[in-house]
Design a protein around this motif. Structure first.
Motif: not given
Length: 200
Positions: A195-197
């Motif tokens: 996830s980019t988060k």
């Protein structure tokens, strides 16, 4: 690699549920919910998702199987969430198209941490049918809702065809299992949390 296992117990005035899962298993299962058709569906889920699954449940089935069925789905979702841990290295997404004779079902899973269910296509009247004489068709969607919410899973299920309620329900559970199998799989090409988060 850290073991991806979990055990969860939940007791209420309506039921007592004990579940153990191993996400890196072979599909072995020992399931006793006191609801025979549900045992059949959960056994299929374990087998086709390659998740080892032990379930012991008892509840007020003299009133209705609803409480026991729902509570098992809640605890299964909790156990899956716990076993996934921080989700580092997983594929995250999975999809499957599964036939069972005349029935055809598509399921798509995202182990997103965001509970959401889209459930479409069951034929009119399916929700009222007693499968095996005791498992109401409406419980298929209900168990998917509870599982998705407590596992933190985005789940899309579409019944594309089918006539026999047993076949439709079983194809739904098997499609979920196959999609979940892909999503939980450890992907050697994934570094860290997918996830980019930075969190799922």
């Amino acid at each position: 690699m850290t073991s991806r296992t979990a055990s969860v117990t939940r007791a209420t005035s309506e039921s007592r549920v004990e579940i153990s899962v191993n996400l890196d298993g072979t599909g072995a299962s020992s399931i006793e919910t006191s609801v025979p058709f549900y045992d059949h569906m959960l056994t299929a889920f374990a087998k086709h998702s390659l998740t080892d699954l032990t379930i012991r449940a008892e509840g007020d089935t003299d009133i209705d199987v609803h409480h026991t069925v729902e509570d098992v789905a809640i605890v299964l979702g909790q156990a899956i969430r716990d076993a996934l841990g921080d989700k580092a290295g997983i594929s995250r997404y999975g999809d499957a198209l599964v036939p069972l004779d005349e029935a055809l079902v598509q399921a798509v899973v995202d182990l997103s941490g965001r509970p959401y269910l889209v459930h479409l296509g069951e034929p009119e009247g399916f929700e009222f049918h007693l499968i095996g004489g005791h498992f109401t068709g409406s419980l298929v969607r209900h168990t998917f809702e509870a599982l998705a919410f407590h596992a933190g899973m985005t789940l899309h299920v579409r019944v594309l065809g089918g006539r026999d309620p047993h076949h439709i329900a079983e194809a739904e559970y098997k499609a979920l299992a196959r999609a979940f199998r892909q999503a939980k799989a450890l992907d050697p090409d994934v570094s860290g949390i997918p996830s980019t988060k930075g969190a799922l």
